[in-house]
Design an enzyme around this catalytic site. Structure first.
Site, PDB file in Angstrom:
ATOM      1  N   GLU A  79      24.661   6.001 -34.321  1.00  0.00           N
ATOM      2  CA  GLU A  79      23.664   5.540 -33.358  1.00  0.00           C
ATOM      3  C   GLU A  79      23.739   6.353 -32.071  1.00  0.00           C
ATOM      4  OE1 GLU A  79      21.245   3.447 -33.630  1.00  0.00           O
ATOM      5  OE2 GLU A  79      21.713   2.708 -35.651  1.00  0.00           O
ATOM      6  N   GLU A 104      20.746   8.795 -30.462  1.00  0.00           N
ATOM      7  CA  GLU A 104      20.138   8.570 -29.146  1.00  0.00           C
ATOM      8  C   GLU A 104      20.409   9.712 -28.176  1.00  0.00           C
ATOM      9  OE1 GLU A 104      18.001   6.452 -28.647  1.00  0.00           O
ATOM     10  OE2 GLU A 104      18.304   5.175 -30.394  1.00  0.00           O
ATOM     11  N   ASP A 148      21.924 -18.111 -31.440  1.00  0.00           N
ATOM     12  CA  ASP A 148      20.588 -17.900 -30.878  1.00  0.00           C
ATOM     13  C   ASP A 148      20.480 -16.613 -30.069  1.00  0.00           C
ATOM     14  OD1 ASP A 148      22.305 -18.605 -28.928  1.00  0.00           O
ATOM     15  OD2 ASP A 148      20.988 -20.045 -27.941  1.00  0.00           O
ATOM     16  N   GLU A 152      11.976   5.026 -25.556  1.00  0.00           N
ATOM     17  CA  GLU A 152      12.440   5.787 -24.410  1.00  0.00           C
ATOM     18  C   GLU A 152      13.942   5.558 -24.233  1.00  0.00           C
ATOM     19  OE1 GLU A 152      11.657   5.844 -19.550  1.00  0.00           O
ATOM     20  OE2 GLU A 152      10.687   4.372 -20.851  1.00  0.00           O
TER      21      GLU A 152
END
Lengths: 250, 250
Positions: free
Chosen positions: B70, B74, B97, B127
């Site tokens: 990852e 990026e 949650d 972005e």
DNA sequence: AGAATAGTGTCTCTAAGACACTATACT
DNA sequence: AGTATAGTGTCTTAGAGACACTATTCT
């Protein structure tokens, strides 16, 4: 692809299933040696091997809640006694092949418990017991649980240095000698009694006196010792550092 | 029910789906202030909010491998430059949650990177940018990412104390002044220059001299400084402790 | 010239560890 | 009586931090 793009058109049923479990490395001190809670596996794989207690995270449960539930189920503990057990997240283990059946990511937890009764036999299908840590090298644990225990022990040794969590291995009232025994057991080497005594009392908030003493002296002689409770410090300043080990430094 | 019993007759498709993701808190130092890598969300929920880079763990990928992938995606980084980034597991976040769409357990990671170019715009749908940490309080992050960043910053501050990882924010060769700037930026307060200098050189294996010096003195004067490389120590003995903060101690 | 930084010297104070010693209570 | 432990005193040494100072190189 990013998380949000992925999630937006993600169909859970279509994606390869990942199971999330919690495992608990629960440590306690029995007969002056470090023990951990293990269960004996009845089924394949690793049938007959010892393994960490653990299980699936339920749909509405936070990770640490799941760990506390598993601990309660295996120890039969509840209420105030369970609340006195220190429980914290250790790390997550997710190697693709760590469970031969399917992809399982386990969120391991670390628990410090006072001396507890043996797990009630028969409350559960599996056998559960407090097992001496020293004997573990002989019999390997199931899955990657040996590695998890190694990490847990190192974390525990380190936690005793800069937090007052050693008190969580003891009853609410304890002597400085009891506390020193915890350090010696977890660290695995003797600690100088006189210096330890003075040091503990000099760290603000580590322990607070009760004003009382033990009923009797030590089993092999000696005066009655003063009793203390855990203080309100959450970190020890200055810390009780282990002697530096050159091997780990480099 | 135990893990092994549960797994034995477990049908993945029948069980409520849990998604496992990795998120990365990548820190770097730009213009003498601490920055972290964020992406701006295009979709609901939290559309327009900044969030941590992250994504699903792929079927045959270990957790930290997923985090490194990852990060590579990026930052556009690869090869040797990616390998010099320090990456470690931080903690897992699994409140039921925390994502309104489904149950997501995220294994957060912490990265220390040297000053890197801006993420190439357009390599990805979202972005991405290096954002000053100081400005985060004004704009809340998506999900529980604010909490994750808080935990990451505390871990980073603590790591500088007892590991030589501050060097991972710098190029392979650096001055003691550069290193001190890392400590001041991450800790958020000034560090005494003279004492820091002597201390760093006295800790075995923290840095090793290159025998060379900078081409020029400092921008505002001063002699040329000697250049150092990271040493072979993995832990600092003795540690560079932050001044004790009374609030956190109690 | 004036200012800022690199690097070193020195002093003080805290804390760690080694050792010694007394008092107490056990077998 | 002999022995082990609780608790305290004292000395040495390492390390943290404050401060001072010189040398160097910038604008």
């Amino acid at each position: 692809m990013n998380e949000q793009d992925f999630l937006a058109d993600y169909d859970p049923r279509a994606y390869p299933a990942v199971a999330v479990t919690v495992d608990v490395v629960a440590l306690t001190i029995r007969d002056a040696s470090l023990h951990l809670l293990l269960i004996r596996r009845a089924e394949q794989p690793y049938a007959g091997h010892w393994a960490l207690p653990g299980g699936f995270v339920r749909p509405d449960e936070d990770l640490t809640d799941a760990a506390r539930r598993e601990l309660a189920e295996e120890t039969g503990l509840g209420g105030e006694r369970l609340r006195r057990v220190h429980l914290e997240q250790l790390a997550s283990y997710g190697a693709p092949d760590r469970d031969p059946r399917m992809r399982v990511v386990s969120v391991a937890h670390l628990a410090f418990a006072p001396d507890l009764p043996d797990p009630a036999a028969g409350t559960d299908a599996a056998e559960a017991a407090w097992v001496p840590v020293a004997g573990l090298t002989a019999r390997p644990l199931a899955f990657d649980h040996g590695r998890i225990v190694d990490d847990a022990l190192e974390r525990a040794r380190s936690k005793l240095e800069y937090t007052p969590l050693a008190t969580r291995f003891l009853a609410t009232e304890f002597t400085i000698g009891d506390l020193r025994a915890v350090y010696e057991t977890v660290w695995g080497h003797p600690v100088h009694a006189g210096n330890f005594h003075r040091k503990v009392l000099s760290v603000p908030g580590f322990v607070e006196g009760t004003g009382t003493s033990t009923e009797r002296g030590g089993a092999r002689g000696g005066p009655r010792a003063r009793l203390y409770r855990a203080g309100d410090a959450r970190l020890l300043h200055p810390a009780l550092l282990r002697p530096a080990r050159e091997e780990t430094a480099r």
